[in-house]
Design a protein around this motif. Structure first.
Motif, PDB file in Angstrom:
ATOM      1  N   LEU A 121      52.968  40.436  46.488  1.00 47.23           N
ATOM      2  CA  LEU A 121      52.516  41.604  46.948  1.00 47.23           C
ATOM      3  C   LEU A 121      51.087  41.292  47.774  1.00 47.23           C
ATOM      4  N   SER A 122      50.549  40.340  47.288  1.00 50.31           N
ATOM      5  CA  SER A 122      49.188  39.831  48.224  1.00 50.31           C
ATOM      6  C   SER A 122      49.513  39.464  49.466  1.00 50.31           C
ATOM      7  N   TYR A 123      50.741  38.468  49.626  1.00 49.76           N
ATOM      8  CA  TYR A 123      51.155  37.933  50.827  1.00 49.76           C
ATOM      9  C   TYR A 123      51.621  38.903  51.797  1.00 49.76           C
ATOM     10  N   ASN A 124      52.277  40.210  51.263  1.00 48.12           N
ATOM     11  CA  ASN A 124      52.557  41.045  52.353  1.00 48.12           C
ATOM     12  C   ASN A 124      52.031  42.269  52.346  1.00 48.12           C
ATOM     13  N   LEU A 125      50.608  42.319  51.700  1.00 40.66           N
ATOM     14  CA  LEU A 125      49.751  43.336  51.988  1.00 40.66           C
ATOM     15  C   LEU A 125      48.420  43.023  52.434  1.00 40.66           C
ATOM     16  N   PHE A 126      47.640  41.882  52.375  1.00 44.29           N
ATOM     17  CA  PHE A 126      46.556  41.587  52.963  1.00 44.29           C
ATOM     18  C   PHE A 126      46.571  40.830  54.170  1.00 44.29           C
ATOM     19  N   PRO A 127      45.780  41.293  55.151  1.00 45.54           N
ATOM     20  CA  PRO A 127      45.728  40.931  56.480  1.00 45.54           C
ATOM     21  C   PRO A 127      45.375  39.254  56.507  1.00 45.54           C
ATOM     22  N   ALA A 128      44.895  38.682  55.496  1.00 44.31           N
ATOM     23  CA  ALA A 128      44.309  37.444  55.297  1.00 44.31           C
ATOM     24  C   ALA A 128      45.518  36.514  55.409  1.00 44.31           C
ATOM     25  N   PHE A 129      46.554  36.875  54.882  1.00 44.06           N
ATOM     26  CA  PHE A 129      47.869  36.046  54.750  1.00 44.06           C
ATOM     27  C   PHE A 129      48.787  36.347  55.869  1.00 44.06           C
ATOM     28  N   SER A 130      48.515  37.166  56.781  1.00 48.32           N
ATOM     29  CA  SER A 130      49.508  37.447  58.191  1.00 48.32           C
ATOM     30  C   SER A 130      49.872  36.118  58.778  1.00 48.32           C
ATOM     31  N   PHE A 181      35.469  32.485  38.413  1.00 49.41           N
ATOM     32  CA  PHE A 181      35.886  31.023  39.118  1.00 49.41           C
ATOM     33  C   PHE A 181      37.091  31.461  40.044  1.00 49.41           C
ATOM     34  N   ASP A 182      37.947  32.111  39.505  1.00 48.30           N
ATOM     35  CA  ASP A 182      39.319  32.611  40.404  1.00 48.30           C
ATOM     36  C   ASP A 182      38.832  33.597  41.313  1.00 48.30           C
ATOM     37  N   VAL A 183      38.084  34.513  41.189  1.00 49.04           N
ATOM     38  CA  VAL A 183      37.586  35.467  42.150  1.00 49.04           C
ATOM     39  C   VAL A 183      36.728  34.826  43.255  1.00 49.04           C
ATOM     40  N   ILE A 184      35.671  34.049  42.852  1.00 50.67           N
ATOM     41  CA  ILE A 184      34.837  33.398  43.929  1.00 50.67           C
ATOM     42  C   ILE A 184      35.714  32.395  44.842  1.00 50.67           C
ATOM     43  N   ASN A 185      36.881  31.852  44.217  1.00 49.70           N
ATOM     44  CA  ASN A 185      37.305  30.811  45.034  1.00 49.70           C
ATOM     45  C   ASN A 185      38.516  31.225  45.998  1.00 49.70           C
ATOM     46  N   ILE A 186      38.701  32.403  45.966  1.00 46.20           N
ATOM     47  CA  ILE A 186      39.925  33.020  46.801  1.00 46.20           C
ATOM     48  C   ILE A 186      39.752  32.617  48.207  1.00 46.20           C
ATOM     49  N   PRO A 187      38.446  32.824  48.778  1.00 42.62           N
ATOM     50  CA  PRO A 187      38.387  32.532  50.166  1.00 42.62           C
ATOM     51  C   PRO A 187      38.458  30.998  50.375  1.00 42.62           C
ATOM     52  N   ASN A 188      38.381  30.057  49.322  1.00 36.97           N
ATOM     53  CA  ASN A 188      38.111  28.572  49.583  1.00 36.97           C
ATOM     54  C   ASN A 188      39.474  27.923  49.291  1.00 36.97           C
ATOM     55  N   GLY A 189      40.793  28.287  49.618  1.00 40.29           N
ATOM     56  CA  GLY A 189      41.720  27.765  49.400  1.00 40.29           C
ATOM     57  C   GLY A 189      42.656  28.176  48.138  1.00 40.29           C
ATOM     58  N   ASN A 190      43.967  28.208  48.310  1.00 40.59           N
ATOM     59  CA  ASN A 190      44.905  28.525  47.257  1.00 40.59           C
ATOM     60  C   ASN A 190      44.755  30.026  47.058  1.00 40.59           C
ATOM     61  N   ALA A 191      44.125  30.865  47.994  1.00 39.56           N
ATOM     62  CA  ALA A 191      44.110  32.284  47.659  1.00 39.56           C
ATOM     63  C   ALA A 191      45.179  32.980  46.683  1.00 39.56           C
ATOM     64  N   GLY A 192      46.270  32.622  47.176  1.00 42.29           N
ATOM     65  CA  GLY A 192      47.567  33.497  46.614  1.00 42.29           C
ATOM     66  C   GLY A 192      47.773  33.046  45.268  1.00 42.29           C
ATOM     67  N   GLY A 193      47.246  31.794  44.796  1.00 43.05           N
ATOM     68  CA  GLY A 193      47.517  31.358  43.570  1.00 43.05           C
ATOM     69  C   GLY A 193      46.312  31.826  42.686  1.00 43.05           C
ATOM     70  N   HIS A 194      45.052  32.180  43.206  1.00 46.29           N
ATOM     71  CA  HIS A 194      44.034  32.725  42.524  1.00 46.29           C
ATOM     72  C   HIS A 194      44.215  34.045  41.999  1.00 46.29           C
ATOM     73  N   LEU A 195      44.815  34.920  43.118  1.00 39.00           N
ATOM     74  CA  LEU A 195      45.356  36.251  42.861  1.00 39.00           C
ATOM     75  C   LEU A 195      46.323  36.315  41.746  1.00 39.00           C
ATOM     76  N   ALA A 196      47.250  35.339  41.556  1.00 34.99           N
ATOM     77  CA  ALA A 196      48.311  35.342  40.695  1.00 34.99           C
ATOM     78  C   ALA A 196      47.733  35.083  39.278  1.00 34.99           C
ATOM     79  N   HIS A 197      46.649  34.219  39.267  1.00 36.93           N
ATOM     80  CA  HIS A 197      45.777  33.927  38.189  1.00 36.93           C
ATOM     81  C   HIS A 197      45.406  35.424  37.535  1.00 36.93           C
ATOM     82  N   LEU A 198      44.753  36.111  38.523  1.00 38.56           N
ATOM     83  CA  LEU A 198      44.111  37.365  38.086  1.00 38.56           C
ATOM     84  C   LEU A 198      45.214  38.517  37.767  1.00 38.56           C
ATOM     85  N   GLY A 199      46.311  38.467  38.215  1.00 41.03           N
ATOM     86  CA  GLY A 199      47.510  39.299  38.025  1.00 41.03           C
ATOM     87  C   GLY A 199      47.731  38.979  36.380  1.00 41.03           C
ATOM     88  N   GLY A 200      47.978  37.606  36.095  1.00 39.91           N
ATOM     89  CA  GLY A 200      48.212  37.358  34.573  1.00 39.91           C
ATOM     90  C   GLY A 200      47.018  37.757  33.974  1.00 39.91           C
TER      91      GLY A 200
END
Length: 306
Positions: A121-130, A181-200
């Protein structure tokens, strides 16, 4: 000791937590062996691992629906695996102090599923992943976060000490720190992974919130796992027998009825009520697991088995 003895002794008899860790480690070891085989035959076999990783694109997922589960058993490196398994073991033990293995699996697999869906959902919703053309998700982190949050909701004031540090930590401190740590590091790489962690983490919270209200939202997952296990079991042939019932004497029937009543009363006495469990869980949420008496801990252990 042959393979069958090792499998029976070290896997079948292991707890559900240890089984998950063993499976994750075995899968991690398997793919480097595949790569070694590919190297020897000058063939790139990396595509095999990608075939089990979860894609960010919904159209790619349609052709690989199994990846909704399989990605959770893949890891990008030894460090990735090591920390996930350490966290899983630590938080899983706390969760299993109260709940049984089935609920543990419910939380674990819900974390895997929801983490993947949030990732897509993040990759298809947020402009950061366009600008991202191709990306896949691997790792058990979303499942671990689900177990972590569920264990923390259950026992927020669970206290422990770390080596070489003189003061005591509370469980919710560690959980909040890891989520931040997951929230703060979203802009620093592996953003999709950190968002998946938060989903869990989110589904771990929702699971415990609903469980405290008497609703197990992981029941569909449990039913599906029972169905899969049922497919692997050979069907037993039923042999029809003709049974001639003998008439019971009055005294025998009376003894049978009395025995049945005693057994029923005994079972009712031994079976823990939901009210008693809820009262103890409330005590844990307020004062932590260590505040329980020995009798209360034994009671919860027996309730978890039931």
């Amino acid at each position: 000791m042959n393979f069958k003895e090792v499998y029976t002794k070290h896997f079948l008899q292991a707890s559900v937590l240890h089984k998950l860790i063993i499976v994750n480690v075995l899968v991690f070891v398997f793919f480097p062996l595949v790569n070694t085989l590919g190297f020897l035959f000058k063939t790139d076999l990396e595509f095999i691992k990608n075939w089990f990783a979860f894609p960010h694109d919904i159209f790619s997922y349609v052709y690989k629906p199994w990846t909704l589960i399989t990605y959770g058993f893949l890891h990008s490196g030894f460090r990735h695996l090591l920390f996930n398994m350490l966290y899983l073991y630590f938080f899983g033990q706390i969760f299993l102090n109260i709940h049984n293995g089935r609920r543990f699996l419910n939380v674990y697999f819900l974390g895997i599923i929801v983490g993947a869906l949030v990732y897509m959902l993040s990759y298809n919703l947020f402009p950061a992943f366009s600008s991202v053309s191709s990306s896949v998700l691997v790792g058990a982190s979303a499942a671990v976060n689900a177990v972590m949050v569920a264990a923390t909701i259950q026992s927020p004031n669970y206290s422990f000490k770390l080596l070489f540090l003189p003061f005591t930590f509370k469980l919710w401190w560690i959980t909040v720190a890891l989520l931040l740590f997951d929230v703060i590091n979203i802009p620093n790489g592996n953003a999709g992974g950190h968002l998946a962690h938060l989903g869990g983490a989110l589904i771990g919270y929702l699971y415990m919130n609903q469980l405290q209200k008497g609703n197990d939202i992981g029941q569909p997952v449990e039913n599906f796992m029972d169905w899969v296990v049922g497919l692997t079991k050979p069907k037993e042939k039923t042999i029809l027998k003709t049974v001639h019932k003998a008439k019971k004497t009055k005294s025998a029937a009376t003894r049978s009825t009395t025995s049945t009543r005693k057994t029923t009363l005994s079972r009712q006495t031994k079976t823990p009520t939901q009210e008693q469990i809820d009262a103890i869980l409330d005590k844990i949420s307020k004062s932590g697991y260590e505040s329980l008496s020995k009798n209360e801990k034994d009671f919860l252990f027996k309730a978890g088995k039931n």
